[in-house]
Design a protein around this motif. Structure first.
Motif, PDB file in Angstrom:
ATOM      1  N   VAL A  94       0.842  -1.199   0.000  1.00  0.00           N
ATOM      2  CA  VAL A  94       0.000   0.000   0.000  1.00  0.00           C
ATOM      3  C   VAL A  94       0.876   1.247   0.000  1.00  0.00           C
ATOM      4  CG1 VAL A  94      -1.675   1.334   1.359  1.00  0.00           C
ATOM      5  CG2 VAL A  94      -2.012  -1.125   1.028  1.00  0.00           C
ATOM      6  N   GLY A  95       1.946   1.233   0.777  1.00  0.00           N
ATOM      7  CA  GLY A  95       2.881   2.368   0.778  1.00  0.00           C
ATOM      8  C   GLY A  95       3.532   2.568  -0.583  1.00  0.00           C
ATOM      9  N   HIS A  96       3.888   1.468  -1.232  1.00  0.00           N
ATOM     10  CA  HIS A  96       4.493   1.545  -2.569  1.00  0.00           C
ATOM     11  C   HIS A  96       3.511   2.161  -3.569  1.00  0.00           C
ATOM     12  CE1 HIS A  96       6.963   0.545  -6.000  1.00  0.00           C
ATOM     13  NE2 HIS A  96       5.930  -0.069  -6.543  1.00  0.00           N
ATOM     14  N   LEU A  97       2.250   1.750  -3.485  1.00  0.00           N
ATOM     15  CA  LEU A  97       1.238   2.341  -4.373  1.00  0.00           C
ATOM     16  C   LEU A  97       1.050   3.825  -4.067  1.00  0.00           C
ATOM     17  CD1 LEU A  97      -1.421  -0.518  -4.534  1.00  0.00           C
ATOM     18  CD2 LEU A  97       0.231   0.161  -6.293  1.00  0.00           C
ATOM     19  N   GLY A  98       1.130   4.178  -2.780  1.00  0.00           N
ATOM     20  CA  GLY A  98       1.047   5.591  -2.402  1.00  0.00           C
ATOM     21  C   GLY A  98       2.165   6.402  -3.031  1.00  0.00           C
ATOM     22  N   ASP A  99       3.375   5.828  -3.046  1.00  0.00           N
ATOM     23  CA  ASP A  99       4.508   6.490  -3.703  1.00  0.00           C
ATOM     24  C   ASP A  99       4.297   6.571  -5.210  1.00  0.00           C
ATOM     25  OD1 ASP A  99       6.076   6.940  -1.395  1.00  0.00           O
ATOM     26  OD2 ASP A  99       6.985   4.943  -1.530  1.00  0.00           O
ATOM     27  N   LEU A 100       3.918   5.450  -5.790  1.00  0.00           N
ATOM     28  CA  LEU A 100       3.752   5.347  -7.241  1.00  0.00           C
ATOM     29  C   LEU A 100       2.673   6.299  -7.754  1.00  0.00           C
ATOM     30  CD1 LEU A 100       4.814   3.606  -9.638  1.00  0.00           C
ATOM     31  CD2 LEU A 100       2.894   2.087  -9.202  1.00  0.00           C
ATOM     32  N   TRP A 101       1.563   6.338  -7.052  1.00  0.00           N
ATOM     33  CA  TRP A 101       0.434   7.168  -7.472  1.00  0.00           C
ATOM     34  C   TRP A 101       0.481   8.571  -6.869  1.00  0.00           C
ATOM     35  CZ3 TRP A 101      -3.476   2.761  -6.169  1.00  0.00           C
ATOM     36  CH2 TRP A 101      -3.386   1.767  -7.153  1.00  0.00           C
ATOM     37  N   ARG A 102       1.534   8.841  -6.097  1.00  0.00           N
ATOM     38  CA  ARG A 102       1.718  10.151  -5.442  1.00  0.00           C
ATOM     39  C   ARG A 102       0.516  10.551  -4.596  1.00  0.00           C
ATOM     40  NH1 ARG A 102       6.148  13.030  -8.452  1.00  0.00           N
ATOM     41  NH2 ARG A 102       6.706  11.568 -10.076  1.00  0.00           N
ATOM     42  N   LEU A 103       0.041   9.581  -3.809  1.00  0.00           N
ATOM     43  CA  LEU A 103      -1.087   9.836  -2.918  1.00  0.00           C
ATOM     44  C   LEU A 103      -0.624  10.664  -1.721  1.00  0.00           C
ATOM     45  CD1 LEU A 103      -2.720   6.277  -2.734  1.00  0.00           C
ATOM     46  CD2 LEU A 103      -3.397   8.195  -4.188  1.00  0.00           C
ATOM     47  N   HIS A 104      -1.533  11.432  -1.174  1.00  0.00           N
ATOM     48  CA  HIS A 104      -1.248  12.131   0.076  1.00  0.00           C
ATOM     49  C   HIS A 104      -1.057  11.066   1.154  1.00  0.00           C
ATOM     50  CE1 HIS A 104      -1.857  14.554   3.665  1.00  0.00           C
ATOM     51  NE2 HIS A 104      -1.572  15.612   2.903  1.00  0.00           N
ATOM     52  N   GLY A 105      -0.131  11.287   2.064  1.00  0.00           N
ATOM     53  CA  GLY A 105       0.151  10.315   3.120  1.00  0.00           C
ATOM     54  C   GLY A 105      -1.073   9.931   3.931  1.00  0.00           C
ATOM     55  N   LEU A 106      -1.968  10.882   4.163  1.00  0.00           N
ATOM     56  CA  LEU A 106      -3.176  10.594   4.928  1.00  0.00           C
ATOM     57  C   LEU A 106      -4.042   9.558   4.212  1.00  0.00           C
ATOM     58  CD1 LEU A 106      -4.824  11.236   7.432  1.00  0.00           C
ATOM     59  CD2 LEU A 106      -5.876  13.124   6.182  1.00  0.00           C
ATOM     60  N   LEU A 107      -4.134   9.663   2.901  1.00  0.00           N
ATOM     61  CA  LEU A 107      -4.903   8.692   2.129  1.00  0.00           C
ATOM     62  C   LEU A 107      -4.230   7.322   2.175  1.00  0.00           C
ATOM     63  CD1 LEU A 107      -7.337   8.121   0.368  1.00  0.00           C
ATOM     64  CD2 LEU A 107      -6.032   8.907  -1.603  1.00  0.00           C
ATOM     65  N   THR A 108      -2.911   7.297   2.107  1.00  0.00           N
ATOM     66  CA  THR A 108      -2.176   6.031   2.157  1.00  0.00           C
ATOM     67  C   THR A 108      -2.428   5.297   3.467  1.00  0.00           C
ATOM     68  OG1 THR A 108      -0.447   6.884   0.708  1.00  0.00           O
ATOM     69  CG2 THR A 108       0.125   4.976   2.052  1.00  0.00           C
ATOM     70  N   VAL A 109      -2.260   5.989   4.599  1.00  0.00           N
ATOM     71  CA  VAL A 109      -2.452   5.295   5.879  1.00  0.00           C
ATOM     72  C   VAL A 109      -3.927   4.986   6.133  1.00  0.00           C
ATOM     73  CG1 VAL A 109      -0.322   6.057   6.977  1.00  0.00           C
ATOM     74  CG2 VAL A 109      -2.381   7.424   7.246  1.00  0.00           C
ATOM     75  N   ALA A 110      -4.839   5.810   5.651  1.00  0.00           N
ATOM     76  CA  ALA A 110      -6.266   5.519   5.822  1.00  0.00           C
ATOM     77  C   ALA A 110      -6.646   4.268   5.030  1.00  0.00           C
ATOM     78  CB  ALA A 110      -7.107   6.713   5.376  1.00  0.00           C
ATOM     79  N   LEU A 111      -6.156   4.163   3.811  1.00  0.00           N
ATOM     80  CA  LEU A 111      -6.418   2.984   2.981  1.00  0.00           C
ATOM     81  C   LEU A 111      -5.845   1.733   3.639  1.00  0.00           C
ATOM     82  CD1 LEU A 111      -7.405   1.684   0.343  1.00  0.00           C
ATOM     83  CD2 LEU A 111      -5.221   2.319  -0.679  1.00  0.00           C
ATOM     84  N   PHE A 112      -4.602   1.819   4.089  1.00  0.00           N
ATOM     85  CA  PHE A 112      -3.998   0.663   4.746  1.00  0.00           C
ATOM     86  C   PHE A 112      -4.752   0.299   6.021  1.00  0.00           C
ATOM     87  CE2 PHE A 112      -1.229  -1.143   7.991  1.00  0.00           C
ATOM     88  CZ  PHE A 112      -0.996  -2.376   7.399  1.00  0.00           C
ATOM     89  N   SER A 113      -5.141   1.290   6.802  1.00  0.00           N
ATOM     90  CA  SER A 113      -5.854   1.021   8.054  1.00  0.00           C
ATOM     91  C   SER A 113      -7.164   0.289   7.798  1.00  0.00           C
ATOM     92  CB  SER A 113      -6.117   2.326   8.810  1.00  0.00           C
ATOM     93  OG  SER A 113      -4.900   2.898   9.225  1.00  0.00           O
TER      94      SER A 113
END
Length: 124
Positions: free
Chosen positions: A84-103
């Motif tokens: 999920v973190g890798h996709l956040g980097d790849l898609w340039r997601l805001h960190g809040l969206l990355t951790v919310a998605l993972f959570s």
């Protein structure tokens, strides 16, 4: 159907504490230290999951702690965390969206992995 979700409320309460730990460590690493989201999410997961593994073994599943179970849980959920973190980097997601998605993913997937794989009841 009730047996499938048995323990989910306790798992969720512990998950809220886990989430607070995870998000704080994630933002410390990704914002303050400017680390990539994949690494930040994985390390934050490891810190928070160590806490929740112990608490869930004692209170949610009333199960004996085991190194094998801990390593299995950490490997399965750690892979999800890094992915999920890798996709956040790849898609340039805001960190809040990355951790919310993972959570959200880890709440449901983590519960079923814990209940049916890591802390499963063995036939007597």
């Amino acid at each position: 159907m009730g047996q499938v979700w048995k323990g989910f409320s306790s798992y969720t309460v512990i998950g809220v504490a886990n989430t607070l730990i995870h998000w704080q460590v994630f933002f410390l690493l990704s914002v303050a230290l400017d680390w990539r989201q994949a690494r930040s999410n994985l390390i934050a997961f490891c810190v928070a999951a160590s806490f929740s593994f112990y608490m869930n073994a004692l209170y949610t599943f009333d199960h004996k702690l085991s190194v094998g179970g801990y390593l299995l849980f950490m490997a399965a959920m750690g892979a999800l965390s890094y992915g999920v973190g890798h996709l956040g980097d790849l898609w340039r997601l805001h960190g809040l969206l990355t951790v919310a998605l993972f959570s959200a993913l880890s709440l449901v997937l983590g519960f079923f992995i814990s209940k049916y794989v890591v802390f499963r009841e063995h036939a007597a």
